[in-house]
Scaffold this motif. Structure first.
Motif, PDB file in Angstrom:
ATOM      1  N   CYS A  60      -6.816   3.172 -17.940  1.00  0.00           N
ATOM      2  CA  CYS A  60      -6.686   1.793 -17.449  1.00  0.00           C
ATOM      3  C   CYS A  60      -5.655   1.705 -16.329  1.00  0.00           C
ATOM      4  O   CYS A  60      -5.871   1.018 -15.327  1.00  0.00           O
ATOM      5  N   ALA A  61      -4.545   2.377 -16.499  1.00  0.00           N
ATOM      6  CA  ALA A  61      -3.505   2.379 -15.466  1.00  0.00           C
ATOM      7  C   ALA A  61      -4.044   2.996 -14.182  1.00  0.00           C
ATOM      8  O   ALA A  61      -3.825   2.465 -13.083  1.00  0.00           O
ATOM      9  N   GLU A  62      -4.773   4.110 -14.320  1.00  0.00           N
ATOM     10  CA  GLU A  62      -5.324   4.755 -13.130  1.00  0.00           C
ATOM     11  C   GLU A  62      -6.372   3.874 -12.456  1.00  0.00           C
ATOM     12  O   GLU A  62      -6.401   3.752 -11.227  1.00  0.00           O
ATOM     13  N   GLN A  63      -7.221   3.241 -13.242  1.00  0.00           N
ATOM     14  CA  GLN A  63      -8.233   2.339 -12.687  1.00  0.00           C
ATOM     15  C   GLN A  63      -7.564   1.207 -11.913  1.00  0.00           C
ATOM     16  O   GLN A  63      -7.964   0.885 -10.787  1.00  0.00           O
ATOM     17  N   THR A  64      -6.551   0.628 -12.496  1.00  0.00           N
ATOM     18  CA  THR A  64      -5.857  -0.491 -11.855  1.00  0.00           C
ATOM     19  C   THR A  64      -5.166  -0.036 -10.577  1.00  0.00           C
ATOM     20  O   THR A  64      -5.241  -0.707  -9.545  1.00  0.00           O
ATOM     21  N   GLN A  65      -4.520   1.118 -10.625  1.00  0.00           N
ATOM     22  CA  GLN A  65      -3.847   1.651  -9.438  1.00  0.00           C
ATOM     23  C   GLN A  65      -4.856   1.981  -8.331  1.00  0.00           C
ATOM     24  O   GLN A  65      -4.617   1.686  -7.162  1.00  0.00           O
ATOM     25  N   ARG A  66      -5.978   2.576  -8.697  1.00  0.00           N
ATOM     26  CA  ARG A  66      -6.988   2.939  -7.691  1.00  0.00           C
ATOM     27  C   ARG A  66      -7.555   1.706  -7.004  1.00  0.00           C
ATOM     28  O   ARG A  66      -7.733   1.702  -5.782  1.00  0.00           O
ATOM     29  N   PHE A  67      -7.834   0.659  -7.763  1.00  0.00           N
ATOM     30  CA  PHE A  67      -8.344  -0.560  -7.131  1.00  0.00           C
ATOM     31  C   PHE A  67      -7.243  -1.264  -6.335  1.00  0.00           C
ATOM     32  O   PHE A  67      -7.517  -1.867  -5.302  1.00  0.00           O
ATOM     33  N   ASN A  68      -5.994  -1.167  -6.769  1.00  0.00           N
ATOM     34  CA  ASN A  68      -4.887  -1.701  -5.989  1.00  0.00           C
ATOM     35  C   ASN A  68      -4.803  -0.980  -4.634  1.00  0.00           C
ATOM     36  O   ASN A  68      -4.671  -1.617  -3.589  1.00  0.00           O
ATOM     37  N   ASP A  69      -4.882   0.333  -4.656  1.00  0.00           N
ATOM     38  CA  ASP A  69      -4.828   1.102  -3.411  1.00  0.00           C
ATOM     39  C   ASP A  69      -6.003   0.772  -2.506  1.00  0.00           C
ATOM     40  O   ASP A  69      -5.843   0.628  -1.294  1.00  0.00           O
ATOM     41  N   ALA A  70      -7.191   0.632  -3.071  1.00  0.00           N
ATOM     42  CA  ALA A  70      -8.384   0.305  -2.285  1.00  0.00           C
ATOM     43  C   ALA A  70      -8.287  -1.102  -1.697  1.00  0.00           C
ATOM     44  O   ALA A  70      -8.714  -1.337  -0.561  1.00  0.00           O
ATOM     45  N   ALA A  71      -7.713  -2.026  -2.449  1.00  0.00           N
ATOM     46  CA  ALA A  71      -7.622  -3.424  -2.012  1.00  0.00           C
ATOM     47  C   ALA A  71      -6.809  -3.571  -0.738  1.00  0.00           C
ATOM     48  O   ALA A  71      -7.068  -4.468   0.069  1.00  0.00           O
TER      49      ALA A  71
END
Length: 166
Positions: A60-71
């Motif tokens: 979950c942390a990685e998913q959230t971080q990856r979408f944060n970086d993409a955003a």
């Protein structure tokens, strides 16, 4: 309904499955200051909703971080993450992980999002990992109900769907 397992155990999802072409159901969640927020507050924008069981776990942390970086690289797209974590825990996690490009919301109070999008795992009272893309007019253009809750979503497909959505 989507078939979802969590650590191999079948889960019962409560709510209505959302499909491509559906009008995106409005929902209410809480921000990290306990203010009620609705999907309709972001109308007129493309929205990617990243759904995680808990930001305090590895996937979950990685998913959230990856979408944060993409955003950071997306224009006219709002990325929202929803979990059942308490708003206070989310706020600490956001600060500890330098999350600046997405909004993270809690569905713990009413599970309104969970039921509107068919992601409430009855056995755990957690959200099933999923991703939704909604166009600026409120139509669902992409859905992924991740079949195993400990697996990652297909980031590339979700982000491609965002780039194709207006």
């Amino acid at each position: 309904m989507a078939n979802v397992t969590f650590k191999g155990t079948p889960m019962t999802l409560i709510g209505d499955e959302v499909k491509v072409g559906d009008a995106a159901p409005d929902f209410k969640v809480l921000d990290n200051d306990l203010n009620e927020v609705r999907l309709s507050d972001y109308s007129g924008q493309v929205r990617l909703i990243s759904v995680v069981p808990s930001v305090d776990t590895g996937v979950c942390a990685e998913q959230t971080q990856r979408f944060n970086d993409a955003a950071e690289k997306l224009s006219n797209v709002k990325v929202l993450t929803v979990s059942m974590d308490l708003p206070f825990a989310q706020k600490r996690w956001i600060q500890a992980n330098d999350i600046q490009h997405i909004d993270i919301f809690s569905d713990h109070k009413d599970a309104d999002f969970a039921q509107q999008y068919g992601v409430l795992m009855e056995e755990l009272r957690l959200l099933a990992r999923s991703v939704f893309v909604i166009d600026s007019e409120g139509k669902v253009t992409y859905t992924e109900y991740v079949s195993e809750g400990t697996n990652h979503p297909d980031y590339e497909k979700a982000l491609a769907a965002v780039k194709e959505t207006k």
